[in-house]
Structure formats: C-alpha cells, structure tokens
Write an enzyme that holds these catalytic residues in place. Sequence first.
Site, PDB file in Angstrom:
ATOM      1  N   ASP A  21       0.935  -1.334   0.291  1.00 19.48           N
ATOM      2  CA  ASP A  21      -0.118  -0.244   0.479  1.00 19.48           C
ATOM      3  C   ASP A  21       0.575   1.151   0.062  1.00 19.48           C
ATOM      4  O   ASP A  21       2.179   1.314   0.852  1.00 19.48           O
ATOM      5  CB  ASP A  21      -0.727   0.083   1.384  1.00 19.48           C
ATOM      6  CG  ASP A  21      -2.041   0.780   1.027  1.00 19.48           C
ATOM      7  OD1 ASP A  21      -2.576   1.422  -0.217  1.00 19.48           O
ATOM      8  OD2 ASP A  21      -2.804   1.697   1.833  1.00 19.48           O
ATOM      9  N   HIS A  38       2.687   3.445  -9.058  1.00 20.06           N
ATOM     10  CA  HIS A  38       2.236   2.112  -9.627  1.00 20.06           C
ATOM     11  C   HIS A  38       3.847   1.428 -10.112  1.00 20.06           C
ATOM     12  O   HIS A  38       4.023   0.118  -9.654  1.00 20.06           O
ATOM     13  CB  HIS A  38       1.099   1.732 -10.114  1.00 20.06           C
ATOM     14  CG  HIS A  38      -0.123   2.556  -9.667  1.00 20.06           C
ATOM     15  ND1 HIS A  38      -0.667   1.360  -8.105  1.00 20.06           N
ATOM     16  CD2 HIS A  38      -1.309   2.973  -9.632  1.00 20.06           C
ATOM     17  CE1 HIS A  38      -1.666   2.041  -7.693  1.00 20.06           C
ATOM     18  NE2 HIS A  38      -2.215   2.767  -8.688  1.00 20.06           N
ATOM     19  N   TRP A  70     -11.901  -2.823  -8.439  1.00 17.46           N
ATOM     20  CA  TRP A  70     -12.405  -2.657  -9.898  1.00 17.46           C
ATOM     21  C   TRP A  70     -12.833  -1.436  -9.731  1.00 17.46           C
ATOM     22  O   TRP A  70     -13.186  -0.301 -10.796  1.00 17.46           O
ATOM     23  CB  TRP A  70     -13.153  -3.910 -10.358  1.00 17.46           C
ATOM     24  CG  TRP A  70     -12.581  -5.133 -10.998  1.00 17.46           C
ATOM     25  CD1 TRP A  70     -12.298  -6.275  -9.675  1.00 17.46           C
ATOM     26  CD2 TRP A  70     -11.182  -5.403 -12.120  1.00 17.46           C
ATOM     27  NE1 TRP A  70     -11.464  -7.622 -10.190  1.00 17.46           N
ATOM     28  CE2 TRP A  70     -11.041  -6.643 -11.692  1.00 17.46           C
ATOM     29  CE3 TRP A  70     -10.979  -4.038 -13.040  1.00 17.46           C
ATOM     30  CZ2 TRP A  70     -10.243  -7.456 -12.838  1.00 17.46           C
ATOM     31  CZ3 TRP A  70     -10.410  -4.957 -14.029  1.00 17.46           C
ATOM     32  CH2 TRP A  70      -9.987  -6.711 -13.795  1.00 17.46           C
ATOM     33  N   LEU A 132      11.318 -19.798  -5.409  1.00 19.24           N
ATOM     34  CA  LEU A 132      10.783 -19.804  -4.525  1.00 19.24           C
ATOM     35  C   LEU A 132       9.911 -19.523  -5.635  1.00 19.24           C
ATOM     36  O   LEU A 132       9.341 -19.432  -6.381  1.00 19.24           O
ATOM     37  CB  LEU A 132      10.575 -17.850  -4.374  1.00 19.24           C
ATOM     38  CG  LEU A 132       9.981 -16.923  -4.485  1.00 19.24           C
ATOM     39  CD1 LEU A 132       9.982 -16.824  -2.227  1.00 19.24           C
ATOM     40  CD2 LEU A 132      10.213 -15.217  -4.520  1.00 19.24           C
ATOM     41  N   ARG A 195      -5.349  -2.513   9.144  1.00 24.07           N
ATOM     42  CA  ARG A 195      -6.337  -3.529   8.326  1.00 24.07           C
ATOM     43  C   ARG A 195      -5.898  -4.738   7.145  1.00 24.07           C
ATOM     44  O   ARG A 195      -4.596  -4.233   6.991  1.00 24.07           O
ATOM     45  CB  ARG A 195      -7.145  -2.535   8.721  1.00 24.07           C
ATOM     46  CG  ARG A 195      -6.941  -2.095   7.135  1.00 24.07           C
ATOM     47  CD  ARG A 195      -8.219  -0.592   6.327  1.00 24.07           C
ATOM     48  NE  ARG A 195      -8.459   0.285   5.449  1.00 24.07           N
ATOM     49  CZ  ARG A 195      -7.861   1.692   5.760  1.00 24.07           C
ATOM     50  NH1 ARG A 195      -7.901   2.082   6.855  1.00 24.07           N
ATOM     51  NH2 ARG A 195      -7.431   2.098   4.713  1.00 24.07           N
ATOM     52  N   ILE A 196      -6.458  -5.607   7.776  1.00 23.43           N
ATOM     53  CA  ILE A 196      -6.669  -6.678   6.128  1.00 23.43           C
ATOM     54  C   ILE A 196      -7.279  -6.316   4.968  1.00 23.43           C
ATOM     55  O   ILE A 196      -5.983  -6.881   4.316  1.00 23.43           O
ATOM     56  CB  ILE A 196      -6.847  -7.990   7.595  1.00 23.43           C
ATOM     57  CG1 ILE A 196      -6.866  -8.564   8.287  1.00 23.43           C
ATOM     58  CG2 ILE A 196      -6.928  -9.454   6.060  1.00 23.43           C
ATOM     59  CD1 ILE A 196      -4.508  -8.275   8.615  1.00 23.43           C
ATOM     60  N   SER A 197      -8.141  -5.280   5.276  1.00 23.74           N
ATOM     61  CA  SER A 197      -8.550  -5.004   3.139  1.00 23.74           C
ATOM     62  C   SER A 197      -8.702  -6.148   2.979  1.00 23.74           C
ATOM     63  O   SER A 197      -8.978  -6.528   1.492  1.00 23.74           O
ATOM     64  CB  SER A 197      -7.557  -4.320   2.817  1.00 23.74           C
ATOM     65  OG  SER A 197      -7.439  -3.121   3.716  1.00 23.74           O
TER      66      SER A 197
HETATM   67  C1  FPP Z   1      -2.141   0.060  -3.398  1.00 21.66           C
HETATM   68  O1  FPP Z   1      -1.347   1.465  -3.294  1.00 21.66           O
HETATM   69  C2  FPP Z   1      -1.341  -0.402  -5.229  1.00 21.66           C
HETATM   70  C3  FPP Z   1      -2.559  -1.237  -5.412  1.00 21.66           C
HETATM   71  C4  FPP Z   1      -3.842  -0.814  -5.448  1.00 21.66           C
HETATM   72  C5  FPP Z   1      -1.461  -1.711  -6.523  1.00 21.66           C
HETATM   73  C6  FPP Z   1      -0.170  -2.742  -6.473  1.00 21.66           C
HETATM   74  C7  FPP Z   1       0.880  -2.684  -7.821  1.00 21.66           C
HETATM   75  C8  FPP Z   1       2.011  -3.024  -7.490  1.00 21.66           C
HETATM   76  C9  FPP Z   1       2.944  -2.540  -6.891  1.00 21.66           C
HETATM   77  C10 FPP Z   1       2.470  -2.777  -9.283  1.00 21.66           C
HETATM   78  C11 FPP Z   1       3.174  -3.664  -9.515  1.00 21.66           C
HETATM   79  C12 FPP Z   1       2.693  -5.057  -9.109  1.00 21.66           C
HETATM   80  C13 FPP Z   1       2.992  -6.159  -9.371  1.00 21.66           C
HETATM   81  C14 FPP Z   1       1.963  -6.858  -9.201  1.00 21.66           C
HETATM   82  C15 FPP Z   1       3.443  -6.083 -10.773  1.00 21.66           C
HETATM   83  P1  FPP Z   1      -2.320   2.667  -3.381  1.00 21.66           P
HETATM   84  O2  FPP Z   1      -2.864   3.158  -5.019  1.00 21.66           O
HETATM   85  O3  FPP Z   1      -4.224   2.041  -2.867  1.00 21.66           O
HETATM   86  O4  FPP Z   1      -1.457   3.961  -2.279  1.00 21.66           O
HETATM   87  P2  FPP Z   1      -2.717   4.792  -1.673  1.00 21.66           P
HETATM   88  O5  FPP Z   1      -3.262   4.204  -0.623  1.00 21.66           O
HETATM   89  O6  FPP Z   1      -1.673   6.192  -1.144  1.00 21.66           O
HETATM   90  O7  FPP Z   1      -3.304   5.803  -2.286  1.00 21.66           O
END
Ligand code: FPP
Length: 250
Positions: A21, A38, A70, A132, A195-197
């Site tokens: 996160d 991301h 989504w 792994l 949290r676990i979300s």
């Molecule tokens: C949560 O941060 C992150 C995501 C919803 C996407 C996770 C994706 C990646 C780490 C990119 C690549 C992944 C792989 C497996 C190649 P957020 O957007 O909710 O952050 P915020 O809480 O600061 O808004």
Amino acid sequence: MNEHPLHSAARKPRHIAIIMDGNGRWAKARRRPRTLGHRAGASAVNLSIDFCIAEGIDTLTLFAFSSENWQRPAEEVSALMGLFLRVLDRELDELHRRDVRLRFIGARADFSDELQTRMQAAEILTAANKTLNLCIAASYGGRWDITQALRAIALQVRDGELQPEQIDEALISQHISLADLPQPDLLIRTGGDHRISNFLLWQLAYTELYFSETLWPDFNAQSLQAALDDYAQRERRFGLTSAQLPDTLA
Ligand code: FPP
C-alpha cells in the site's frame, strides 16, 4: 500441505504475504500521477523478490489488485492492467531463469483474455520451479476466496459426493487458494494503515502481522530485514501456552 503450523513456525518465515500500500501517496508527494506510483511499486516488487530469493524464503504472496480495486477510476484500472502485462512480458524469462514458480490467485475470469492467457502461460512455464513460489493475488478478495471454496463444496454435496457432516476446517482449507502451501507466517502491510482489507482472511488466522509506515515504492531490502528481525522476536503460540511449545519454538 496442510501440516500443523507449529511444525512450520521458525525464526525465519517460510511464507511472507504483503499488502503493498502507498503507491498513490508516494506519487502525490512528488506531484506526479498515481500511475507513476504503481510503476515505482513494480520496482519494489522486484526488490522484494530478490530479497526473498537471497534469504531463502519459500513463498511470497503479493496483493496486487483487490476485488474492490475494479471500482477505482477507469484510467487507473486500465494503467494497472497495462503495467501487469508489461511486467509479465519483461520479467517472466528472468523469473523462470531464477527458478521462480509463478501463480495467480483470484477471480481471473474478470481479466482480459490476453491477460488470462499470459497468466496461464506463466504458470505452465514455471510450474516445476522450486526456489521461490511467487503468488500474485489479482482480482482477489478473502471473502471471494471463502465463497468460491464453499460453492465448490456445495456442488459436491448437491451431486451426492459429500455429506454435510463431512464439511470441516480441513476440507474448507483444501478448497481455499494456496491450499498446497504453508499458511503465511508473516503478513506485512506498508503505507501506515492497520487493516487486512479483505486479503487472505482464512489463511491469516495465525499469521504474525507487521505494519510499516513506509510507502510501498520506498520499501526495500532494509525494510524487509526490519520486518524479519521483528518476526524473529515473536512467540507464536497457536492457542497454546508458552510452556507447551516445543523448545525449538519457545
Ligand atoms: C496500493 O496502493 C497498490 C495497488 C492497488 C496496486 C499494487 C500494484 C503494484 C505494486 C504494481 C506492480 C505489481 C505487480 C505484481 C507487478 P494505493 O494505490 O492504494 O496507494 P494509496 O493508498 O497511497 O492511494
């Protein structure tokens, strides 16, 4: 592999699960679009894979995209899908060379045909790899997971293959995602929330939880080592008393 977790508990986790996160906030702090966060998050994924291989961790499970994600703005969802495809394209051969077994958990029918095909191809290519287990949770929710397990069991009951009295925790565990792997020893959540979300609800029953303020794109080998050091201090009792624990665990 549904052995009792007491046998798998050790000072070093065999299975680490991560809620990655903070990508959006990382980008916002730099006045850049969330999608850049991301992309930086994808680099942190590579670092965490390197770390797990170097440390001899058996399994790494990453929460890449939740059932709820989504509902994010369409352009962010579409950018994430593009990123997943690019990362798969770019990293698959190298992961295979490093003996990493890839698998995906979640409602994969939600993804484009192209992504589904690539996911399946990646799983087939790497199926025999041993160094792994890298499990990517995508369109995944813990409630979705329990629901799909119960639906599969209900179908067996309907077809007369199973009596309701035969439904127990072991049977449900067999139908839950990652059933053949040890349950996570350590869950890490970055980004400061506690949290676990809706991540691995069933599988996390006895998992040690570790929360870090660090935003995911900044989470590096040092941060992972700090999580492992913290884990090494924990006493895992699985409902027993300290005195009942085997000497190797107490
Ligand atoms: C949560 O941060 C992150 C995501 C919803 C996407 C996770 C994706 C990646 C780490 C990119 C690549 C992944 C792989 C497996 C190649 P957020 O957007 O909710 O952050 P915020 O809480 O600061 O808004």
